[in-house]
Design an enzyme around this catalytic site. Structure first.
Site, mmCIF file in Angstrom:
data_model
loop_
_atom_site.group_PDB
_atom_site.id
_atom_site.type_symbol
_atom_site.label_atom_id
_atom_site.label_comp_id
_atom_site.label_asym_id
_atom_site.label_seq_id
_atom_site.Cartn_x
_atom_site.Cartn_y
_atom_site.Cartn_z
ATOM 1 C CB SER A 140 50.230 24.805 34.691
ATOM 2 O OG SER A 140 50.382 24.638 36.083
ATOM 3 C CB ALA A 182 40.255 44.532 40.438
ATOM 4 N N GLY A 183 41.749 41.371 39.267
ATOM 5 C CA GLY A 183 41.377 40.093 38.660
ATOM 6 C C GLY A 183 41.348 38.995 39.718
ATOM 7 N N GLY A 184 41.430 37.747 39.264
ATOM 8 C CA GLY A 184 41.326 36.601 40.174
ATOM 9 C C GLY A 184 42.392 36.609 41.253
ATOM 10 C CB THR A 209 37.988 47.972 34.620
ATOM 11 O OG1 THR A 209 38.680 47.700 33.410
ATOM 12 C CG2 THR A 209 36.511 48.105 34.370
ATOM 13 N NE ARG A 210 36.016 54.639 41.398
ATOM 14 C CZ ARG A 210 36.680 55.247 42.370
ATOM 15 N NH1 ARG A 210 37.888 55.721 42.151
ATOM 16 N NH2 ARG A 210 36.138 55.399 43.557
ATOM 17 C CB THR A 263 44.869 27.612 36.871
ATOM 18 O OG1 THR A 263 45.325 28.946 36.660
ATOM 19 C CG2 THR A 263 45.071 26.799 35.600
ATOM 20 N N GLY A 296 57.306 36.543 42.248
ATOM 21 C CA GLY A 296 56.088 35.742 42.207
ATOM 22 C C GLY A 296 56.260 34.255 42.484
ATOM 23 C CE LYS A 349 42.862 30.101 40.321
ATOM 24 N NZ LYS A 349 43.845 30.957 40.986
HETATM 25 P P1 NAP Z 1 43.108 38.336 35.459
HETATM 26 O O1 NAP Z 1 42.019 37.820 36.318
HETATM 27 O O2 NAP Z 1 43.010 38.224 33.984
HETATM 28 O O3 NAP Z 1 43.295 39.907 35.819
HETATM 29 C C1 NAP Z 1 44.176 40.728 35.083
HETATM 30 C C2 NAP Z 1 44.325 42.075 35.778
HETATM 31 O O4 NAP Z 1 45.320 42.848 35.070
HETATM 32 C C3 NAP Z 1 43.045 42.915 35.780
HETATM 33 O O5 NAP Z 1 42.986 43.668 36.964
HETATM 34 C C4 NAP Z 1 43.243 43.827 34.551
HETATM 35 O O6 NAP Z 1 42.557 45.038 34.634
HETATM 36 C C5 NAP Z 1 44.727 44.088 34.654
HETATM 37 N N1 NAP Z 1 45.284 44.502 33.364
HETATM 38 C C6 NAP Z 1 45.430 43.726 32.252
HETATM 39 N N2 NAP Z 1 45.964 44.466 31.249
HETATM 40 C C7 NAP Z 1 46.115 45.729 31.740
HETATM 41 C C8 NAP Z 1 46.602 46.952 31.183
HETATM 42 N N3 NAP Z 1 47.049 47.020 29.929
HETATM 43 N N4 NAP Z 1 46.636 48.050 31.974
HETATM 44 C C9 NAP Z 1 46.210 47.999 33.259
HETATM 45 N N5 NAP Z 1 45.737 46.861 33.852
HETATM 46 C C10 NAP Z 1 45.693 45.743 33.085
HETATM 47 O O7 NAP Z 1 44.503 37.667 35.846
HETATM 48 P P2 NAP Z 1 44.964 37.055 37.261
HETATM 49 O O8 NAP Z 1 44.642 35.633 37.308
HETATM 50 O O9 NAP Z 1 44.473 37.937 38.344
HETATM 51 O O10 NAP Z 1 46.568 37.150 37.105
HETATM 52 C C11 NAP Z 1 47.242 38.392 37.091
HETATM 53 C C12 NAP Z 1 48.757 38.128 37.018
HETATM 54 O O11 NAP Z 1 49.169 37.435 38.182
HETATM 55 C C13 NAP Z 1 49.191 37.238 35.842
HETATM 56 O O12 NAP Z 1 50.429 37.706 35.369
HETATM 57 C C14 NAP Z 1 49.375 35.862 36.475
HETATM 58 O O13 NAP Z 1 50.331 35.066 35.795
HETATM 59 C C15 NAP Z 1 49.886 36.255 37.842
HETATM 60 N N6 NAP Z 1 49.615 35.249 38.885
HETATM 61 C C16 NAP Z 1 50.643 34.813 39.640
HETATM 62 C C17 NAP Z 1 50.416 33.900 40.651
HETATM 63 C C18 NAP Z 1 51.556 33.417 41.501
HETATM 64 O O14 NAP Z 1 51.402 32.406 42.187
HETATM 65 N N7 NAP Z 1 52.687 34.081 41.506
HETATM 66 C C19 NAP Z 1 49.114 33.419 40.888
HETATM 67 C C20 NAP Z 1 48.065 33.895 40.091
HETATM 68 C C21 NAP Z 1 48.322 34.812 39.078
HETATM 69 P P3 NAP Z 1 41.043 45.189 34.052
HETATM 70 O O15 NAP Z 1 40.141 44.692 35.143
HETATM 71 O O16 NAP Z 1 40.893 46.642 33.776
HETATM 72 O O17 NAP Z 1 40.967 44.338 32.813
#
Ligand code: NAP
Length: 300
Positions: free
Chosen positions: A24, A151-153, A176-177, A72, A263, A76
């Site tokens: 982090s 559609a993640g966090g 994943t719809r 994180t 980002g 969360k």
């Molecule tokens: P997360 O909850 O694990 O969600 C991951 C997302 O990516 C899900 O929607 C997943 O889809 C999708 N995904 C993963 N592999 C894929 C693939 N091969 N093809 C299509 N979709 C795929 O992660 P998160 O916390 O939301 O974070 C997502 C990204 O944002 C990370 O890179 C993280 O470092 C970044 N982030 C940046 C900030 C910032 O402040 N800039 C803050 C938070 C996060 P499924 O649902 O189908 O698995």
């Protein structure tokens, strides 16, 4: 206002809770502000294993003098359940990224969405200033539909914040719809249109903003395949992935004459809003901090 200068011996402590958490950048950001604003104290990595008793770990932190913490992955949602009280931002998302230890209570909030909107607003202002010099055009991203991928966090906080910001339509595509469908309640009925992952390119038609909130493009993950030619002219293209910072998506946006938004803005602004809750000062999000983060990301 350092502890020494205050004449008291209370050293303010805060930290980032996660598992794993050593990657982090939050300590770099918050410690820079603590020094710059002469507050003293420090901000640490605070690993808490998924199987640990989360509430007991928080109580131990409070006893050790922590005034607050960020949260994180993967905690969360667990944090939301462990609070004595949550503000509206955390209640809406059922997820906490900022904890305050105050008056014997543990209070949760979520600054991810507001941090995202702050970074976007600043990027749009810069784009508008630049464009006005050339063509007197209005970027107007918030008046057009937006397309969010993922559609993640992170996507969850972004979708809720965009809805609150009043964009006319949110199109949401996720591999994943069903996970995208599960976010429909974050906006007024009919405001979110779920689109199939395979139709994400046509779904970008006339959008003023595209957000990659998936992990695609992140180091160790495949790149995001997303044509940009259906987006509105002058659209903002935001990629919240920051490792690496210059993702192929952002490079393609620049090459297409669109406005790339990286980002780091979201990362710094959500941190600033947490810092303000603990220390009562909104710290500066400036180029000095940005360059410090860039140098750290390049070293990694
Ligand atoms: P997360 O909850 O694990 O969600 C991951 C997302 O990516 C899900 O929607 C997943 O889809 C999708 N995904 C993963 N592999 C894929 C693939 N091969 N093809 C299509 N979709 C795929 O992660 P998160 O916390 O939301 O974070 C997502 C990204 O944002 C990370 O890179 C993280 O470092 C970044 N982030 C940046 C900030 C910032 O402040 N800039 C803050 C938070 C996060 P499924 O649902 O189908 O698995």
């Amino acid at each position: 206002m350092s502890a020494a200068k205050n004449g008291n011996n209370i050293v303010p402590r805060a930290g980032i809770i996660g598992w794993p958490v050593d990657h982090s950048r939050s300590p770099l950001i918050h410690n820079a502000w603590l020094r710059q604003l002469d507050i003293g104290g420090y901000y640490d990595h605070c690993p808490i294993a998924p199987e640990a008793d989360f509430r007991a770990a928080l109580e131990a932190m409070a006893r050790r003098g922590f005034i607050g913490a960020n949260v994180t992955i993967p905690h969360k949602e667990t944090a939301f359940q462990a609070m004595d009280y949550c503000d509206a931002s955390a209640r809406h998302l059922r997820a906490v990224n900022t904890i305050c230890f105050r008056g014997g209570e543990i209070i949760g909030s979520n600054t991810d969405g507001a941090g995202f909107i702050a970074s976007l607003t600043i990027a749009a202002e810069i784009a508008e200033e630049t464009t006005n010099k050339v063509a007197n055009k209005n970027i107007g991203w918030a008046d057009k539909p937006v397309l969010v991928l993922g559609a993640g966090g992170a996507a969850r906080a972004i979708v809720a914040a965009l809805a609150e910001h009043g964009v006319p339509e949110i199109r949401l595509a996720n591999r994943t719809r069903s996970k995208a469908e599960a976010l429909s309640h974050l906006a007024p009925v009919g405001h979110i249109r779920i689109v199939d992952w395979v139709t994400r390119a046509p779904a970008g038609k006339d959008c003023g903003l595209l957000v990659n909130a998936s992990s695609l493009g992140m180091r160790g993950h495949p790149p995001l395949d997303m044509p940009l030619d259906t987006l509105a002219p002058q659209a903002l293209v935001s990629d919240i992935v920051y490792a690496p910072l210059q993702t192929p998506l952002l490079r393609a946006a620049r090459a297409a004459g669109l406005w790339p938004v990286d980002g780091l803005g979201m990362l710094m602004h959500q941190a600033a809003l947490s810092f303000q809750q603990w220390f009562g000062i909104l710290p500066p999000v400036d180029n000095v901090l940005r360059h410090r983060l860039l140098a750290d990301l390049e070293e990694a």
